[in-house]
Design a protein around this motif. Structure first.
Motif, PDB file in Angstrom:
ATOM      1  N   MET A   1       0.854  -1.149  -0.107  1.00 42.04           N
ATOM      2  CA  MET A   1       0.038   0.096   0.032  1.00 42.04           C
ATOM      3  C   MET A   1       0.801   1.273  -0.002  1.00 42.04           C
ATOM      4  SD  MET A   1      -3.339   0.585   2.419  1.00 42.04           S
ATOM      5  CE  MET A   1      -2.754   1.913   3.833  1.00 42.04           C
ATOM      6  N   PRO A  42      -5.385  -3.580  -0.708  1.00 41.77           N
ATOM      7  CA  PRO A  42      -5.574  -5.188  -0.761  1.00 41.77           C
ATOM      8  C   PRO A  42      -7.148  -5.475  -1.425  1.00 41.77           C
ATOM      9  CG  PRO A  42      -4.912  -4.810   1.467  1.00 41.77           C
ATOM     10  CD  PRO A  42      -5.063  -3.407   0.783  1.00 41.77           C
ATOM     11  N   THR A  45     -10.453  -4.942   0.836  1.00 43.56           N
ATOM     12  CA  THR A  45     -10.585  -3.969   1.646  1.00 43.56           C
ATOM     13  C   THR A  45     -11.958  -3.280   1.811  1.00 43.56           C
ATOM     14  OG1 THR A  45      -8.204  -3.203   1.294  1.00 43.56           O
ATOM     15  CG2 THR A  45      -9.726  -1.614   2.109  1.00 43.56           C
ATOM     16  N   TYR A 131      -4.681   2.932   7.004  1.00 39.42           N
ATOM     17  CA  TYR A 131      -5.016   1.676   7.362  1.00 39.42           C
ATOM     18  C   TYR A 131      -6.061   1.106   6.367  1.00 39.42           C
ATOM     19  CZ  TYR A 131      -2.727   2.856  11.696  1.00 39.42           C
ATOM     20  OH  TYR A 131      -1.727   3.262  12.675  1.00 39.42           O
ATOM     21  N   ASP A 134     -10.687  -4.674   6.938  1.00 33.99           N
ATOM     22  CA  ASP A 134     -11.453  -5.816   6.582  1.00 33.99           C
ATOM     23  C   ASP A 134     -12.950  -5.585   6.905  1.00 33.99           C
ATOM     24  OD1 ASP A 134     -11.702  -6.745   9.124  1.00 33.99           O
ATOM     25  OD2 ASP A 134     -10.729  -8.765   8.566  1.00 33.99           O
ATOM     26  N   LEU A 157      -5.692  -5.027   7.328  1.00 32.42           N
ATOM     27  CA  LEU A 157      -5.016  -5.863   6.064  1.00 32.42           C
ATOM     28  C   LEU A 157      -3.862  -5.466   5.718  1.00 32.42           C
ATOM     29  CD1 LEU A 157      -8.545  -6.057   4.101  1.00 32.42           C
ATOM     30  CD2 LEU A 157      -7.586  -7.885   5.294  1.00 32.42           C
ATOM     31  N   ASP A 158      -3.583  -4.125   5.671  1.00 34.27           N
ATOM     32  CA  ASP A 158      -2.138  -3.542   5.266  1.00 34.27           C
ATOM     33  C   ASP A 158      -2.259  -2.023   5.977  1.00 34.27           C
ATOM     34  OD1 ASP A 158       0.187  -3.211   3.993  1.00 34.27           O
ATOM     35  OD2 ASP A 158      -0.759  -3.340   2.090  1.00 34.27           O
ATOM     36  N   HIS A 159      -1.089  -1.599   5.964  1.00 29.94           N
ATOM     37  CA  HIS A 159      -1.136  -0.152   6.346  1.00 29.94           C
ATOM     38  C   HIS A 159       0.207   0.653   5.761  1.00 29.94           C
ATOM     39  CE1 HIS A 159       2.011  -1.448   9.279  1.00 29.94           C
ATOM     40  NE2 HIS A 159       2.409  -0.122   9.425  1.00 29.94           N
ATOM     41  N   GLY A 160       0.090   1.931   5.304  1.00 29.46           N
ATOM     42  CA  GLY A 160       1.235   2.613   4.970  1.00 29.46           C
ATOM     43  C   GLY A 160       1.442   3.688   5.994  1.00 29.46           C
TER      44      GLY A 160
END
Length: 168
Positions: A1, A42, A45, A131, A134, A157-160
């Motif tokens: 991400m 993702p 998301t 972030y 889900d 699920l993912d973060h940056g």
């Protein structure tokens, strides 16, 4: 991400911080949020959330300053326009910033949503974390950072993360 925020000469543009025009200020604080572009989400998301904090504030005031908390941002807003905190406030929820804390005499008009950088001593780096979640979180407008942390647990699920410098 990946997260991107437009910078001017390597710094957050003045209109989003300390040197914002009067039309973008409220209670002597900048309130026009900067644009954010989020890519590489993702596939599953369901919502986005963000935190914007100033860790460089700790030596100045004794704690990390929270500038913006937002959650349940729809995925179709992965490109947040400027001033989304105010113009799109009906599309997602926003938490309390540090102006809401009992150690600060914050104006009630600026205790939730974006309140921009106003570094008093030197250029500060403002840490923006986004972030991919889900689910939609069971939070309401005016939530606190710790409530977000607890609600998001197990749903990220993912973060940056990026640091955004803003001048004093």
């Amino acid at each position: 991400m990946q997260i991107s925020v437009p910078l001017k000469d390597g710094l957050l543009a003045d209109e989003y911080g300390k040197y914002a025009p009067a039309s973008a200020m409220q209670a002597d604080h900048p309130i026009k949020s900067f644009p954010i572009t989020i890519t590489g989400l993702p596939a599953d998301t369901k919502s986005l959330a963000l935190t914007l904090v100033d860790y460089d504030s700790t030596p100045v005031c004794g704690f990390t300053w929270i500038h913006w908390l937002a959650a349940n941002i729809p995925v179709d807003l992965a490109k947040l326009p400027a001033n989304a905190s105010r113009d799109l406030a009906d599309r997602f929820i926003q938490g309390r910033n540090s102006n809401a804390g009992s150690l600060v005499n914050g104006d009630p008009q600026i205790i939730t949503g974006y309140v921009g950088p106003q570094p008093p001593d030197q250029t500060h780096n403002y840490t923006l974390q986004v972030y991919a979640l889900d689910t939609m979180l069971p939070l309401e407008n005016g939530y606190w950072l710790n409530e977000f942390i607890h609600a998001a647990h197990g749903h990220i699920l993912d973060h940056g993360k990026i640091d955004i410098p803003s001048r004093a």
